[in-house]
Design a protein around this motif. Structure first.
Motif, PDB file in Angstrom:
ATOM      1  N   ILE A   3       0.855  -1.184   0.000  1.00 38.80           N
ATOM      2  CA  ILE A   3       0.000   0.000   0.000  1.00 38.80           C
ATOM      3  C   ILE A   3       0.890   1.233   0.000  1.00 38.80           C
ATOM      4  CG2 ILE A   3      -1.957  -1.092   1.148  1.00 38.80           C
ATOM      5  CD1 ILE A   3      -1.037   0.148   3.769  1.00 38.80           C
ATOM      6  N   LYS A   4       0.376   2.338  -0.477  1.00 38.35           N
ATOM      7  CA  LYS A   4       1.142   3.575  -0.547  1.00 38.35           C
ATOM      8  C   LYS A   4       0.944   4.371   0.731  1.00 38.35           C
ATOM      9  CE  LYS A   4       1.177   4.139  -5.578  1.00 38.35           C
ATOM     10  NZ  LYS A   4       0.855   5.050  -6.713  1.00 38.35           N
ATOM     11  N   MET A   5       2.063   4.731   1.358  1.00 40.14           N
ATOM     12  CA  MET A   5       2.048   5.578   2.536  1.00 40.14           C
ATOM     13  C   MET A   5       3.126   6.634   2.370  1.00 40.14           C
ATOM     14  SD  MET A   5      -0.330   4.405   4.541  1.00 40.14           S
ATOM     15  CE  MET A   5       0.086   5.301   6.031  1.00 40.14           C
ATOM     16  N   SER A   6       2.837   7.851   2.785  1.00 38.16           N
ATOM     17  CA  SER A   6       3.803   8.944   2.599  1.00 38.16           C
ATOM     18  C   SER A   6       4.301   9.523   3.914  1.00 38.16           C
ATOM     19  CB  SER A   6       3.159  10.065   1.778  1.00 38.16           C
ATOM     20  OG  SER A   6       2.003  10.550   2.442  1.00 38.16           O
ATOM     21  N   VAL A   7       3.895   8.938   5.047  1.00 38.28           N
ATOM     22  CA  VAL A   7       4.246   9.543   6.338  1.00 38.28           C
ATOM     23  C   VAL A   7       5.542   8.990   6.910  1.00 38.28           C
ATOM     24  CG1 VAL A   7       1.863  10.027   6.925  1.00 38.28           C
ATOM     25  CG2 VAL A   7       2.848   7.824   7.561  1.00 38.28           C
ATOM     26  N   LEU A   8       6.124   7.982   6.286  1.00 36.17           N
ATOM     27  CA  LEU A   8       7.348   7.382   6.804  1.00 36.17           C
ATOM     28  C   LEU A   8       8.510   7.664   5.859  1.00 36.17           C
ATOM     29  CD1 LEU A   8       6.081   3.906   8.032  1.00 36.17           C
ATOM     30  CD2 LEU A   8       6.899   5.762   9.441  1.00 36.17           C
ATOM     31  N   PRO A   9       9.395   8.571   6.187  1.00 37.99           N
ATOM     32  CA  PRO A   9      10.506   8.887   5.275  1.00 37.99           C
ATOM     33  C   PRO A   9      11.471   7.728   5.082  1.00 37.99           C
ATOM     34  CG  PRO A   9      10.797  10.003   7.380  1.00 37.99           C
ATOM     35  CD  PRO A   9       9.418   9.420   7.383  1.00 37.99           C
ATOM     36  N   THR A  10      11.565   6.816   6.061  1.00 39.55           N
ATOM     37  CA  THR A  10      12.497   5.696   5.922  1.00 39.55           C
ATOM     38  C   THR A  10      11.842   4.461   5.313  1.00 39.55           C
ATOM     39  OG1 THR A  10      12.004   4.950   8.175  1.00 39.55           O
ATOM     40  CG2 THR A  10      13.882   6.452   7.891  1.00 39.55           C
ATOM     41  N   ALA A  11      10.530   4.476   5.154  1.00 39.33           N
ATOM     42  CA  ALA A  11       9.823   3.300   4.644  1.00 39.33           C
ATOM     43  C   ALA A  11       9.917   3.236   3.124  1.00 39.33           C
ATOM     44  CB  ALA A  11       8.364   3.332   5.072  1.00 39.33           C
ATOM     45  N   GLU A  12      10.398   2.104   2.633  1.00 37.68           N
ATOM     46  CA  GLU A  12      10.459   1.897   1.188  1.00 37.68           C
ATOM     47  C   GLU A  12       9.230   1.144   0.684  1.00 37.68           C
ATOM     48  OE1 GLU A  12      14.207   1.365  -0.833  1.00 37.68           O
ATOM     49  OE2 GLU A  12      15.108   0.802   1.092  1.00 37.68           O
ATOM     50  N   TYR A  13       8.753   0.207   1.475  1.00 33.74           N
ATOM     51  CA  TYR A  13       7.554  -0.554   1.119  1.00 33.74           C
ATOM     52  C   TYR A  13       6.709  -0.722   2.372  1.00 33.74           C
ATOM     53  CZ  TYR A  13      10.579  -1.893  -2.795  1.00 33.74           C
ATOM     54  OH  TYR A  13      11.438  -1.876  -3.855  1.00 33.74           O
ATOM     55  N   THR A  14       5.411  -0.588   2.202  1.00 37.27           N
ATOM     56  CA  THR A  14       4.478  -0.800   3.300  1.00 37.27           C
ATOM     57  C   THR A  14       3.521  -1.908   2.906  1.00 37.27           C
ATOM     58  OG1 THR A  14       4.630   1.538   3.906  1.00 37.27           O
ATOM     59  CG2 THR A  14       2.786   0.292   4.804  1.00 37.27           C
ATOM     60  N   PHE A  15       3.249  -2.799   3.844  1.00 36.50           N
ATOM     61  CA  PHE A  15       2.452  -3.983   3.558  1.00 36.50           C
ATOM     62  C   PHE A  15       1.214  -4.036   4.443  1.00 36.50           C
ATOM     63  CE2 PHE A  15       7.020  -4.965   3.248  1.00 36.50           C
ATOM     64  CZ  PHE A  15       7.112  -5.156   1.874  1.00 36.50           C
ATOM     65  N   GLN A  16       0.127  -4.529   3.849  1.00 41.75           N
ATOM     66  CA  GLN A  16      -1.105  -4.744   4.605  1.00 41.75           C
ATOM     67  C   GLN A  16      -1.503  -6.201   4.468  1.00 41.75           C
ATOM     68  OE1 GLN A  16      -4.399  -2.272   3.426  1.00 41.75           O
ATOM     69  NE2 GLN A  16      -5.556  -2.705   5.274  1.00 41.75           N
ATOM     70  N   SER A  17      -1.901  -6.792   5.589  1.00 40.54           N
ATOM     71  CA  SER A  17      -2.229  -8.209   5.609  1.00 40.54           C
ATOM     72  C   SER A  17      -3.530  -8.499   4.868  1.00 40.54           C
ATOM     73  CB  SER A  17      -2.365  -8.702   7.054  1.00 40.54           C
ATOM     74  OG  SER A  17      -2.873 -10.017   7.092  1.00 40.54           O
ATOM     75  N   LEU A  18      -3.532  -9.618   4.139  1.00 40.86           N
ATOM     76  CA  LEU A  18      -4.737 -10.102   3.465  1.00 40.86           C
ATOM     77  C   LEU A  18      -5.346 -11.288   4.206  1.00 40.86           C
ATOM     78  CD1 LEU A  18      -3.422 -10.028  -0.231  1.00 40.86           C
ATOM     79  CD2 LEU A  18      -4.884  -8.339   0.891  1.00 40.86           C
TER      80      LEU A  18
END
Length: 236
Positions: free
Chosen positions: A88-103
């Motif tokens: 998923i796209k997130m813009s609040v974490l400057p160090t985050a390259e990829y963000t994942f959401q559980s299915l």
């Protein structure tokens, strides 16, 4: 989206506290939670906080984790199970390259992230101390459950398991942290405390997808424009 953004502000340790805090007669800090119960701000056992154990049992990624996502900053990446996790796209974490959401269960909030930073961290213990200091200064309640060195997919990592409370909500976090020549990379996943036990196995599968690999090559996009047609000369 506002709810998820707020939770990731917690995830990045930049949230604001809103609980009432006080000191006991013996000088220990306590916090009054939303349900009117008291907790010590830090319930971590002193030995747990000072010692880092070593787990000699090697850990290998799940065979179902087949999709590799490489860091763009350091020589690391993560294998995920695309049937259990989506990006998923997130813009609040400057160090985050990829963000994942559980299915796993649409009704359950489980979020994770691969983060990296080109920072001159000397040891995994240094990284842990910086991390725990940031969390403890911001969380209303904090407890370090475990920290230990592990070998995951052939690399030495620091596994950290901790719980915290902010704004009356209890969360449970686990993560693997890895030092590279260019900085560090970590995979962290969290859920509400009440949902952690039943989802712990899949959460571990996610963080155990951390691997050493060449960083992603960033290709510069060059747009080609044909030369303009020659200008016509006016006839005299």
């Amino acid at each position: 989206m506002k709810k998820i953004t707020f939770l990731f502000l917690i995830f990045n340790y930049s949230f604001l506290t809103s609980q009432i805090k006080a000191l006991t007669e013996d000088g220990r800090e306590v916090v009054l939670l939303e349900n009117k119960t008291w907790r010590f701000v830090n319930e971590t056992d002193e030995k747990t906080l000072s010692d880092i154990q070593t787990n000699e049992t090697p850990v290998i990624k799940s065979s179902a984790s087949t999709f590799l996502m490489r860091s763009k900053k350091v020589d690391a990446g993560i294998y995920i199970n695309p049937k259990k996790w989506k990006t998923i796209k997130m813009s609040v974490l400057p160090t985050a390259e990829y963000t994942f959401q559980s299915l796993i269960d649409p009704s359950t909030m489980i979020l994770g992230s691969l983060m990296s930073e080109n920072a001159p961290i000397q040891t995994l213990k240094n990284l842990r101390d910086i991390l725990l200091g940031s969390i403890q200064s911001e969380a209303d309640y904090f407890k370090l459950n475990k920290s230990e060195y592990r070998t995951v997919n052939g690399i030495k990592v620091l596994f950290i398991d901790y719980s915290l409370n902010t704004s009356g909500m209890d969360f449970h976090y686990i993560g693997n942290y890895y030092l590279t020549e260019d900085g560090y990379c970590n995979v962290v996943v969290f859920s509400y405390e009440k949902d952690f036990e039943k989802n712990q196995s899949e959460m571990l599968h996610l963080i155990n997808g951390l691997v050493k690999t060449d960083k992603a090559q960033i290709k510069e996009a060059i747009e080609y424009a044909p030369p303009p047609p020659p200008m016509e000369t006016k006839k005299k």
